[in-house]
Design a protein around this motif. Structure first.
Motif, PDB file in Angstrom:
ATOM      1  N   ALA A   1      43.984  37.437  49.960  1.00 23.86           N
ATOM      2  CA  ALA A   1      44.773  36.864  48.858  1.00 23.86           C
ATOM      3  C   ALA A   1      46.167  37.461  48.832  1.00 23.86           C
ATOM      4  O   ALA A   1      47.110  36.849  48.338  1.00 23.86           O
ATOM      5  N   THR A   2      46.279  38.709  49.298  1.00 27.39           N
ATOM      6  CA  THR A   2      47.598  39.343  49.415  1.00 27.39           C
ATOM      7  C   THR A   2      47.787  39.775  50.873  1.00 27.39           C
ATOM      8  O   THR A   2      46.880  39.609  51.687  1.00 27.39           O
TER       9      THR A   2
ATOM     10  N   GLU B   1      32.581  53.542  49.561  1.00 27.21           N
ATOM     11  CA  GLU B   1      33.567  52.565  50.025  1.00 27.21           C
ATOM     12  C   GLU B   1      33.877  51.640  48.848  1.00 27.21           C
ATOM     13  O   GLU B   1      33.217  51.708  47.805  1.00 27.21           O
ATOM     14  N   ALA B   2      34.863  50.790  49.021  1.00 32.56           N
ATOM     15  CA  ALA B   2      35.208  49.862  47.935  1.00 32.56           C
ATOM     16  C   ALA B   2      35.576  48.504  48.512  1.00 32.56           C
ATOM     17  O   ALA B   2      36.095  48.414  49.634  1.00 32.56           O
ATOM     18  N   VAL B   3      35.290  47.479  47.727  1.00 29.25           N
ATOM     19  CA  VAL B   3      35.721  46.131  48.093  1.00 29.25           C
ATOM     20  C   VAL B   3      36.243  45.447  46.834  1.00 29.25           C
ATOM     21  O   VAL B   3      35.732  45.683  45.738  1.00 29.25           O
ATOM     22  N   ALA B   4      37.307  44.666  47.000  1.00 32.47           N
ATOM     23  CA  ALA B   4      37.889  43.974  45.848  1.00 32.47           C
ATOM     24  C   ALA B   4      38.425  42.627  46.299  1.00 32.47           C
ATOM     25  O   ALA B   4      38.688  42.414  47.492  1.00 32.47           O
ATOM     26  N   THR B   5      38.581  41.734  45.361  1.00 29.07           N
ATOM     27  CA  THR B   5      39.227  40.464  45.707  1.00 29.07           C
ATOM     28  C   THR B   5      40.709  40.709  45.986  1.00 29.07           C
ATOM     29  O   THR B   5      41.251  40.212  46.972  1.00 29.07           O
ATOM     30  N   HIS B   6      41.354  41.479  45.108  1.00 31.00           N
ATOM     31  CA  HIS B   6      42.809  41.637  45.201  1.00 31.00           C
ATOM     32  C   HIS B   6      43.195  43.103  45.355  1.00 31.00           C
ATOM     33  O   HIS B   6      42.894  43.915  44.467  1.00 31.00           O
TER      34      HIS B   6
ATOM     35  N   SER C   1      50.825  33.766  47.009  1.00 32.68           N
ATOM     36  CA  SER C   1      50.239  34.654  46.003  1.00 32.68           C
ATOM     37  C   SER C   1      51.350  35.290  45.192  1.00 32.68           C
ATOM     38  O   SER C   1      52.466  35.468  45.679  1.00 32.68           O
ATOM     39  N   LEU C   2      51.007  35.673  43.967  1.00 29.40           N
ATOM     40  CA  LEU C   2      52.044  36.183  43.068  1.00 29.40           C
ATOM     41  C   LEU C   2      51.879  37.672  42.780  1.00 29.40           C
ATOM     42  O   LEU C   2      52.100  38.124  41.651  1.00 29.40           O
ATOM     43  N   ASP C   3      51.518  38.436  43.822  1.00 31.11           N
ATOM     44  CA  ASP C   3      51.655  39.880  43.703  1.00 31.11           C
ATOM     45  C   ASP C   3      53.163  40.137  43.765  1.00 31.11           C
ATOM     46  O   ASP C   3      53.899  39.328  44.354  1.00 31.11           O
TER      47      ASP C   3
ATOM     48  N   LEU D   1      39.966  34.221  53.105  1.00 32.16           N
ATOM     49  CA  LEU D   1      39.586  33.306  52.019  1.00 32.16           C
ATOM     50  C   LEU D   1      39.685  31.839  52.444  1.00 32.16           C
ATOM     51  O   LEU D   1      39.386  30.960  51.638  1.00 32.16           O
ATOM     52  N   ALA D   2      40.125  31.588  53.677  1.00 31.05           N
ATOM     53  CA  ALA D   2      40.425  30.202  54.075  1.00 31.05           C
ATOM     54  C   ALA D   2      39.245  29.262  53.812  1.00 31.05           C
ATOM     55  O   ALA D   2      39.433  28.152  53.294  1.00 31.05           O
TER      56      ALA D   2
END
Ligand code: R5P
Length: 298
Positions: free
Chosen positions: A273-274, A244-249, A56-58, A283-284
């Protein structure tokens, strides 16, 4: 073996999970920093013809250079196809010059990746004014996956059916809807205006429905946390029973995570992803299905 996964040190756990899902061996990419800051990258192809390179490119600047070096080493070692699996792809937000003289980073990085890879796969890239990733990364298969199936699977467990999903801006609407529909949850979408890197103002039409109900904020990226903090202030004032919160990244610093907690967001989850502390949703499965469908397993 004709295909294999190659992983940078920070992504080894994700690479092993992906290897199990795809039935492919996993080989580490070795790294060392010279005293002057240059990177020495060692990636042996181990007989693979197709190399699936996971990173990943963080925190992208150093990682990008190391990625290109790994791609070159794998080709030198006999790989005829090098595919980049970058669950988080950086530099996708700057898709135009907002001020005179600004570089259009999305175009520059997209073209660079197209030169060095035979295919690119990522998850929920931040594409605003561009519809498809292959417009950014030209001439090679460039696949943008959705994390929604992984998020839905993770959220389904123990979810209060009274939960209201809230997306912070109009761009998030289709994405929030794709999660709300299968989970049969109510949803709201905010109207956001960004004033600076950290400063946003928000309105959430219809917010009164959150009174005494739990809210789950849904976004593609959490960077400074400014967006979620602005949402949380409105939701608290409207009487939400929990946020609460959920995010992909998840990209936020520990200090910004603390600010979000102070704002009343009691739990933040993101995909792996990170390697962020909030990155607990695997995410596999999503990646493996797409790799299989793309014909990259051999
Ligand atoms: C913006 O359009 C994105 O969907 C996110 O809302 C944004 O990138 C989050 O950034 P921050 O956490 O810095 O507010």
């Amino acid at each position: 073996m004709s295909a294999a996964i190659f992983a940078f040190p920070e992504m080894l756990a994700q690479a092993r999970a992906l290897g199990r899902s795809c039935g492919l061996p996993v080989h580490p990419v070795a790294m060392r920093r010279f005293p002057d800051g240059e990177s020495l990258v060692t990636a042996q192809a181990h007989g693979a013809r197709t190399a699936l390179l996971l990173r990943s490119l963080d925190d992208p600047n150093a990682k990008l250079v190391e990625l290109l070096l790994a791609s070159a080493a794998l080709r030198d070692g006999g790989a005829s196809r090098v595919i980049l699996i970058a669950p988080y792809l950086a530099y996708m937000r700057q898709d135009m010059a907002f001020q005179r003289g600004e570089a259009v980073s999305q175009r520059v990085i997209g073209r660079l990746l197209a030169q060095w890879f035979d295919g690119v796969m990522t998850v929920d890239p931040h594409l605003h004014r561009i519809e498809r990733l292959d417009q950014v990364i030209p001439g090679i298969p460039a696949l943008a996956l959705s994390a929604a199936p992984a998020l839905i699977a993770a959220l389904a467990e123990g979810l209060d059916p009274a939960t209201v999903l809230v997306g912070p801006d109009s761009e998030s609407r289709p994405w929030v809807a794709s999660i709300a529909a299968p989970l049969r949850l109510d949803m709201l979408v905010g109207e956001k205006v960004r004033h600076g890197d950290r400063a946003v103002t928000l309105d959430i039409p219809g917010i009164s429905v959150v009174k005494d109900r739990p809210v789950l904020l849904v976004d593609d990226v959490i960077s400074s946390g400014g967006t979620l903090i602005a949402c949380a202030a409105l939701l608290r004032a409207a009487g939400a029973s929990g946020i609460e919160a959920v995010a992909t990244h998840a990209l936020s610093s520990p200090a910004d995570m603390a600010r979000m907690a102070e704002a009343g967001i009691t739990r933040i989850r993101a995909t792996d992803a990170t390697t962020h502390t909030a990155a607990t949703i695997p995410l596999a499965g999503v990646l493996a299905d797409a790799i299989r469908a793309a014909g990259w397993l051999n």
